[in-house]
Design an enzyme around this catalytic site. Structure first.
Site, mmCIF file in Angstrom:
data_model
loop_
_atom_site.group_PDB
_atom_site.id
_atom_site.type_symbol
_atom_site.label_atom_id
_atom_site.label_comp_id
_atom_site.label_asym_id
_atom_site.label_seq_id
_atom_site.Cartn_x
_atom_site.Cartn_y
_atom_site.Cartn_z
ATOM 1 N N ASP A 90 35.309 28.192 -5.022
ATOM 2 C CA ASP A 90 36.699 28.572 -4.149
ATOM 3 C C ASP A 90 36.480 27.121 -2.807
ATOM 4 O O ASP A 90 36.498 26.327 -3.468
ATOM 5 C CB ASP A 90 36.131 29.702 -3.017
ATOM 6 C CG ASP A 90 36.405 30.223 -1.381
ATOM 7 O OD1 ASP A 90 37.724 29.618 -1.863
ATOM 8 O OD2 ASP A 90 35.841 30.743 -1.129
HETATM 9 C C1 NOJ Z 1 38.786 30.723 0.779
HETATM 10 C C2 NOJ Z 1 38.255 32.102 0.345
HETATM 11 O O1 NOJ Z 1 37.410 32.056 0.768
HETATM 12 C C3 NOJ Z 1 39.061 32.653 -1.323
HETATM 13 O O2 NOJ Z 1 38.884 33.862 -0.898
HETATM 14 C C4 NOJ Z 1 40.907 32.218 -1.369
HETATM 15 O O3 NOJ Z 1 41.213 32.485 -2.778
HETATM 16 C C5 NOJ Z 1 40.429 30.748 -1.144
HETATM 17 N N1 NOJ Z 1 40.449 30.332 0.711
HETATM 18 C C6 NOJ Z 1 42.404 30.369 -1.636
HETATM 19 O O4 NOJ Z 1 43.406 30.500 -0.331
#
Ligand code: NOJ
Length: 755
Positions: A285
């Site tokens: 993430d």
């Molecule tokens: C953080 C989020 O937790 C995740 O779900 C997302 O896909 C990513 N950022 C990318 O934006």
């Protein structure tokens, strides 16, 4: 018809085996692709390999990314916003870098790209996986036309805590429903898979346990023991990657039992790769590799890169730790080049599977043809219609009869809030294309009904003065009926938007009360990203339609329901608590030693100075009892349904049998409608304590007014398997109970045995 429903429900029940047969992982393996990967890998410098593991956000103009792309220092770009930018970035990578490796452009396309569908929690409320698949397909067609070949969806996190803002982004609390909906989304995004230019790689996220964040606070720790992980949290992921061929997986932010997912080699290697045979790509993430330092799990950035790569993470999203440190780590012998090579293989495999080497570009004209096309808008409208849940309908005020209403007062901050009704994770959908309930009312009934509009509150947290509320009451008294549209602004749910108080914000409760004081029939729509605590608000309305943020076409869909063009058919995908203090609350909790009987003495009836004893006491809250406001799977219709003649084909089954449950479903009211019939089971005695009920199958069944039909569910006995005391997954022989009903709290149990 029996055959039709048998097939349909067998599909639903046997989904783990059959639901994703369109693109099983095994069909993706291609020796030719593997040869190409090895050939390319053999030509790559260490720097070029590291570059492939690096994912960057396209914050700046494409020209500023030229240098990193030409040098092969980036493997994936997030958030390139137009087809022209996507093509430009690809040109730098493909035509101007040494090896010409295309980048993969990614984005959070979570519930639609331009055409926004209801938030995933609302999609789950449809209990209609086919429609959910269509929604994901529409998203893929629109997003791939803009060059986006990888979405960070589906979110497969089980959420039992509506304080957690991201409950909006998943399918709720139930592992089976989440599995079915996650599979549908995976299929929809990936389309025909390899070779399909509209195939957008799915990303099963967040791996794993993220939805169990302590206290409902995002990014918080989780403490899920392995058995619970395997029985509840892992199944949707297993289905998505193993049987539906999800091409990528994202690690979650949380640490579980002290181990952050991004550095959890047991999870990423043993479970994902060895047990499930995953050969796709794992991404962190956003900065979750870097956050290993904040977790106190890594000493510094180099350590963070070492831990993540060693655990089995292939691509680093935005922490730059791989880019900055892997070369040194290899030189110092802290990670091997083979570990890096394996990561790069997984990344290249994804790019080959998506056909990016053959055609990295998009036709810049395509977007204008597919965005907001009729087909997508129609699917979004149907999804919004099926996702709304009718929670109350006193005096049958709904549906409104257009011939009896001359004047309708519309009030509330969400009646005409196009941006807010799209809900969380709307980056690309435009308010200008969104149809609100007010706009749809005017469009459809404006020539017959005088539509008065007085929002009173500009947004959901806004407050009103007593004078403004009194004026609203007076205005409502002049109308024949009142429609109140309240709820949450989009920003009140979603990532990092968790709440400790789940009551309606601002003066919305007072607004509902003011409408109620008019004495006129009141129907309320709540648009929200989560189940709110609305027990107190129910007395201020006759009817209540709950619409999890319904997206672009929410207005027309809700107006169709208000006026009875269709009958509501959505069911709650999550338990609605009475009060926040009941959380976590979910229908499929384990059997306790002292289950609540429903006859407990509550606080208000507890005498002052009462004697103390633990004898006969049960598991409940003195002030909030035991029951939720609405159970999982609940939802009313404009008609009524009756279940009877429920029968099993046998009393006792072998482990490889299929249980055939037949029943008669009758529409006993005066309107055509659809019922979501649900099948639950309980395993009475296990090697570990078992849930009081578990959803195992469901089906949407259309019935004309007065019509009865025999329906059959097929449930393979294998679906009763769980991870038991010895940490093996199997069906434990013994006594079971089964229910067929319209929600998780209805019906009578039918006994059966497994030998
Ligand atoms: C953080 C989020 O937790 C995740 O779900 C997302 O896909 C990513 N950022 C990318 O934006």
């Amino acid at each position: 018809m029996k055959l039709k429903f048998s097939l349909l429900t067998a599909l639903s029940a046997a989904l783990l085996a059959a639901g994703c047969s369109t693109s099983p992982r095994s069909s993706q393996y291609d020796p030719e692709t593997e040869k190409k990967i090895e050939n390319l890998l053999g030509q790559m410098t260490l720097e070029e390999k590291i570059g492939q593991t690096n994912q960057l956000s396209c914050y700046f103009v494409p020209e500023e990314m030229a240098q990193v792309l030409r040098s092969g220092a980036v493997g994936s770009v997030l958030n390139a916003l137009t087809p022209e930018v996507a093509n430009q970035l690809q040109r730098y990578a493909v035509e101007e870098s040494r090896l010409g490796i295309p980048i993969i452009i990614s984005r959070d396309v979570i519930h639609g790209y331009k055409t926004v569908f209801p938030i995933p929690l609302g999609q789950a409320a449809t209990f209609d996986p086919e429609l959910v698949e269509q929604g994901a397909r529409a998203a893929a067609v629109e997003a791939t036309a803009a060059g986006i070949r990888w979405t960070f969806s589906p979110m497969l996190d089980i959420a039992r805590d509506p304080r957690w803002g991201r409950i909006a982004e998943g399918s709720g609390e139930d592992p089976y429903l989440t599995t079915v909906m996650g599979a549908a989304m995976t299929r929809g995004y990936q389309g025909n898979g390899i070779g399909d230019p509209t195939c957008m790689a799915a990303c099963a996220k967040h791996f794993v346990g993220y939805g169990a964040a302590e206290g409902g606070r995002d990014y918080n720790s989780t403490n899920i023991p392995e058995r619970l992980l395997r029985n509840v949290y892992l199944p949707p992921f297993e289905e998505s990657v193993r049987n539906c061929g999800a091409m990528t997986v994202m690690t979650s932010f949380n640490d579980n039992d002290g181990v952050p997912s991004t550095a959890n080699s047991w999870l990423l290697k043993q479970v994902l790769r060895d047990e499930w045979g995953f050969d796709g790509m794992v991404v962190t993430d956003w900065n979750s590799a870097g956050e290993l330092i904040a977790h106190g799990f890594a000493a510094d950035e180099a350590d963070a890169a070492r831990l993540s790569l060693t655990a089995g993470v292939d691509m680093d999203m935005m922490s730059h730790t791989y880019f900055n440190h892997i070369a040194d780590l290899i030189r110092d012998g802290k990670v091997s080049e083979k570990q890096l090579d394996d990561a790069v293989r997984n990344i290249l495999r994804l790019k080959f599977r998506l056909g990016l080497f053959d055609n990295p570009y998009v036709d810049p004209e395509l977007s204008t043809r597919v965005n907001y096309c009729e087909e997508h808008l129609a699917a979004a409208r149907r999804c919004a219609l099926e996702s709304a849940v009718l929670l109350q309908n006193e005096n049958r005020v709904l549906p409104f009869d257009p011939s009896k209403i001359k004047r309708l007062l519309v009030t509330g901050p969400l009646a005409d809030a196009p941006y807010e009704q799209m809900g969380t994770w709307t980056f690309d959908g435009e308010a200008s294309h969104t149809v609100t309930p007010l706009a749809a009312l005017r469009e459809t009934y404006g020539d017959r009904i005088q539509i008065d509009y007085e929002p009173v509150l500009a947004y959901s947290r806004d407050t009103a003065t007593p004078a403004e509320l009194a004026a609203l009451t007076a205005r409502a008294a002049r109308a024949d009926a009142v429609l109140v549209v309240v709820g949450e602004e989009a920003i009140l749910s979603g990532e990092a938007h968790c709440l400790g108080d789940l009551n309606l914000q601002g003066s919305q409760r007072e607004l509902m009360a003011a409408a109620r004081r008019s004495g006129k029939p009141v129907a309320t729509i709540i648009m929200a990203g989560r189940p709110l605590t609305i027990a107190e608000d129910l007395k201020n309305t006759d009817a209540l339609l709950y619409a999890f943020h319904p997206g672009t076409m929410g207005g027309p869909a809700l107006v169709d329901l208000l006026f009875g063009v269709a009958s509501p058919s959505g069911k709650t995908p999550v338990t609605f608590p009475m009060v926040v203090g009941q959380i976590p609350i979910h229908y499929n909790h384990n059997m306790t030693g002292r289950p609540a009987a429903g006859t407990e003495t509550l606080l208000k009836d507890t005498p002052v100075g009462a004697g103390q004893t633990s004898l006969g006491c049960t598991s409940f809250l003195l002030d909030a009892g035991f029951h939720p406001l609405y159970p999982f799977g609940y939802g009313l219709s404009y008609t009524t349904f009756e279940y009877d003649e429920i029968a099993l084909d046998k009393q006792e089954y072998a482990a490889d049998d299929t249980i055939r449950v037949s029943f008669r479903l009758s529409n006993t009211g005066d309107r055509d409608a659809t019922e979501v019939a649900q099948l639950y089971v309980r395993d009475l005695v296990g090697s570990i304590t078992r849930p009081v009920k578990e959803l195992k199958a469901f089906a949407r069944i259309d019935l004309k007014a007065g019509e009865s039909r025999r329906v059959e569910f097929e449930l393979p006995v294998g679906q009763l398997a769980f991870w038991g005391l010895d940490m093996q997954k199997r069906v434990e022989p013994g006594a079971f109970q089964l229910w067929v009903a319209g929600d998780s709290n209805s019906g009578e149990p039918i006994p059966f045995n497994v030998k």
